[in-house]
Design an enzyme around this catalytic site. Sequence first.
Site, PDB file in Angstrom:
ATOM      1  N   ASP A 475       0.818  -1.222   0.000  1.00  0.00           N
ATOM      2  CA  ASP A 475       0.000   0.000   0.000  1.00  0.00           C
ATOM      3  C   ASP A 475       0.848   1.266   0.000  1.00  0.00           C
ATOM      4  O   ASP A 475       0.366   2.329  -0.397  1.00  0.00           O
ATOM      5  CB  ASP A 475      -1.038   0.010   1.127  1.00  0.00           C
ATOM      6  CG  ASP A 475      -0.446  -0.151   2.502  1.00  0.00           C
ATOM      7  OD1 ASP A 475       0.675  -0.664   2.618  1.00  0.00           O
ATOM      8  OD2 ASP A 475      -1.133   0.213   3.480  1.00  0.00           O
TER       9      ASP A 475
HETATM   10  C1  LAN Z   1       3.971  -0.825   9.944  1.00  0.00           C
HETATM   11  C2  LAN Z   1       3.926   0.588   9.567  1.00  0.00           C
HETATM   12  C3  LAN Z   1       3.249   0.866   8.276  1.00  0.00           C
HETATM   13  C4  LAN Z   1       2.126  -0.089   7.989  1.00  0.00           C
HETATM   14  C5  LAN Z   1       1.140   0.410   6.909  1.00  0.00           C
HETATM   15  C6  LAN Z   1       1.812   0.788   5.615  1.00  0.00           C
HETATM   16  C7  LAN Z   1       0.433   1.656   7.431  1.00  0.00           C
HETATM   17  C8  LAN Z   1       0.093  -0.668   6.685  1.00  0.00           C
HETATM   18  O1  LAN Z   1      -0.899  -0.214   5.817  1.00  0.00           O
HETATM   19  C9  LAN Z   1       0.730  -1.971   6.307  1.00  0.00           C
HETATM   20  C10 LAN Z   1       1.637  -2.464   7.434  1.00  0.00           C
HETATM   21  C11 LAN Z   1       2.752  -1.471   7.808  1.00  0.00           C
HETATM   22  C12 LAN Z   1       3.831  -1.548   6.754  1.00  0.00           C
HETATM   23  C13 LAN Z   1       3.420  -1.823   9.128  1.00  0.00           C
HETATM   24  C14 LAN Z   1       3.570  -3.229   9.529  1.00  0.00           C
HETATM   25  C15 LAN Z   1       4.042  -3.494  10.978  1.00  0.00           C
HETATM   26  C16 LAN Z   1       5.078  -2.505  11.427  1.00  0.00           C
HETATM   27  C17 LAN Z   1       6.267  -2.614  10.522  1.00  0.00           C
HETATM   28  C18 LAN Z   1       4.447  -1.107  11.338  1.00  0.00           C
HETATM   29  C19 LAN Z   1       3.224  -0.916  12.203  1.00  0.00           C
HETATM   30  C20 LAN Z   1       5.523  -0.245  11.952  1.00  0.00           C
HETATM   31  C21 LAN Z   1       6.072  -1.101  13.104  1.00  0.00           C
HETATM   32  C22 LAN Z   1       5.560  -2.545  12.898  1.00  0.00           C
HETATM   33  C23 LAN Z   1       6.637  -3.564  13.299  1.00  0.00           C
HETATM   34  C24 LAN Z   1       6.107  -4.963  13.210  1.00  0.00           C
HETATM   35  C25 LAN Z   1       7.084  -3.234  14.723  1.00  0.00           C
HETATM   36  C26 LAN Z   1       8.126  -4.111  15.274  1.00  0.00           C
HETATM   37  C27 LAN Z   1       7.517  -5.040  16.221  1.00  0.00           C
HETATM   38  C28 LAN Z   1       7.406  -6.346  16.002  1.00  0.00           C
HETATM   39  C29 LAN Z   1       6.258  -7.048  16.564  1.00  0.00           C
HETATM   40  C30 LAN Z   1       8.351  -7.105  15.169  1.00  0.00           C
END
Ligand code: LAN
Length: 746
Positions: A475
């Site tokens: 996305d």
């Molecule tokens: C994110 C941030 C962005 C987010 C969007 C693009 C908003 C979403 O539409 C798709 C998923 C995504 C890319 C996403 C996935 C999970 C993330 C990377 C995070 C929320 C930012 C931090 C998180 C990550 C898993 C945190 C680290 C913790 C763990 C449990 C490994």
Amino acid sequence: MLEIKPSWKDWQLLTRKGRHIWAYQPSSKDIDQHLANSSKPFQNKIQQFSEDFDFDSQKNPNSADRVFRHQWIKEKFKPFSGIRPNMAETKDQRIIDSIIDGINFFSSLQSQEGHWPGDYGGPMFLLPGLLIASYITGVEFPEPHQALMKIYIQNHQNPDGGWGMHIEGDSTMFGTVMQYVSLRLLGAKADDPQLIKARSWIKEHGGAVGIPSWGKFYLAVMNLYDWSGFNSLFPEMWLFPKWLPVHPSRYWCHSRMVYLPMAYCYAQRIKVPENELILSLRKEIYVEDFAGIDWPKQRDVVCDKDIYTVQSPTLKWMNFFTNGYEKIHLPWLRKKALQFILNYIRAEDLQTEYLNIGPVSQAINSICVWHVYGQQSEQFQQHVKRWYDYLWVAEDGMKMTGYNGSQFWDVAFTTRAILESDVGRLFKSTIEKAYQFIEDSQILKEHETHRQYFRHPMIGSWPFSTAEQGWPVADCTAEGLSATLACHHAGLVESKINDERIKLAVDVILSYQNKDGGWATYELSRAPKWLEKINPSEIFADIMIDYSWTECSSACILSLIEFQQDFPDYKPRKIESAINRGINFVIQQQKTDGSWYGGWGICFTYATWFAVEVLNKVRSKKIYDCELLNRCIDKACGFLISKQKSDGGWGETYQSCAKMVYSEAEKSQVVNTAWALLSLMACGYKDKTVIDRGIQLLLKRQAQNGDWPQENISGVFNYNCMITYSAYRNTFPIWALNRYYKLYLC
Ligand code: LAN
């Protein structure tokens, strides 16, 4: 206006191509030079930091990014000096002024390279992981950093003495023990009143034996928990045939990249040597005598304040076998598995320039790399430099962020928000810079090792943060494409992203569509849903595979439709079929009350906005069953109307995400209000008074300089952990007001 206290001034944000480094009294504005000098001892000792910060988590645990914002505003803010369009009616003038002031204010926070730096904190379990990595590897953070980290943790203690998983959360064993250990690593004494209170919380809730598995991992590395009390991570799993659904290459990339280095640490039973602090901590965090604990019995013990996902019988069986295998494992096979893991970590380091996919992987990979190559190795030193990419200073102290930032994501949204109406044309240089960032961030090269290490093809895609981090997201690619097209339509920039590059983005988006018609996050869903049964995390849900989401799907479909308007001859049938299947997926996700559940923003208002936006777009194209679309959209509006608060706004709390039922906030929230308004306006909701009341709320909440207040937290992942999106309070009110202007005032 708040006074900037002297010590705040000592911190400066250095940025380059979206990279963020907070530097204490930097001798140079160049990031590399600063990092090269930062290992030298600091001459200036820190004094009484806590007095310099004005933050009260009881009032609001969300920091408002004041350190960064004050510094940049002071330097860059200028009142708007262009010509304001003149509206006949005074109340309309207020709206146009609000949009202009909103964009003008936010433009002063834009970096030279085009992005909006900002706080991306929220989760509380990240900084402890990094501090543990720093402790075991013997690389200390400079004193000013340590002082601010300590303040951050102290600031977020709950009144009951514990800490949550995230800044708004109720206390959990995971949150509390991790912060407790961190404070001790940062030099706090055991008789510190905050620690005494925390200790009572820990002991009243059964002690650290009940910490969930991720916490067990960190404690084991700290030699504060015995590795035999940890379910096997079965490193040999990496040697399974790849077609097996349980092969880790099929997991969601974040789980894969966290369990990868964890498995190495587990196999090597890495731990800090015993010392006075460790011996003392063992007494502080347990109810029972450490030496007398029956460790294997603690493997599945989890404090009831922490459990979000209950262990399935399948997982119990799997643990039974893998724990059994651990006793008799074959050394040569183990060696082979570990070699594979190390090669994989090496590839990830090279692919991401040592940033790694996220903060948890960064900390644990650092431990592995140190273990293999040593503290002085180039490989490990490169990791240490990247620790600073994940640190952010705000008025609550120094935190570790959930990613190396949300740079690209914020640029894409903000660009679209500004260009929603012609008012945005007044901000040509803001758009030019943003467009440059978009151009610089598109990924145009594949890594040599991408196939070997299970990466989805990424040429043409966009990442969530920066080009050097470089993990493509479905996305984010869609938002990048929509923002690019918006810039080209506005005609404010020279189109450097040519047709070929636009088509590459479309191809990536098409390649990301799942069999169920939806779009997931970084990759396709690579295994069946039953794999979730072996989710070992207890604190997160849906982490095993990459699932299709309403938001990701809606964004991808919307960008495809926008693309088709400009390029009707490019793969028309393929795109049409993708849109159709995608819309089917989005419609299937609608709840009976008309809403959609949001997996990445809080919560129902977030996903409903994405869904309504795209359903309405398809309705206007007349390429889908209009009756059905009308019904879905009407129901969605019905849902939104039913949640409007008496002051005209909307507000949800994070509990919506965790409990999966709408949870109304006491106070309206500007971000939720903007999402609801964008949805209602997208589908041309007929009762305009509803919209007017929401708009009035946005106007009322806006500060004189054009900013909006930081209210509740807005982001989420894996249902149970919340994350800060500091740009949303600006981007979305601007977008909603701009849409109002476009629809009703021009
Ligand atoms: C994110 C941030 C962005 C987010 C969007 C693009 C908003 C979403 O539409 C798709 C998923 C995504 C890319 C996403 C996935 C999970 C993330 C990377 C995070 C929320 C930012 C931090 C998180 C990550 C898993 C945190 C680290 C913790 C763990 C449990 C490994």
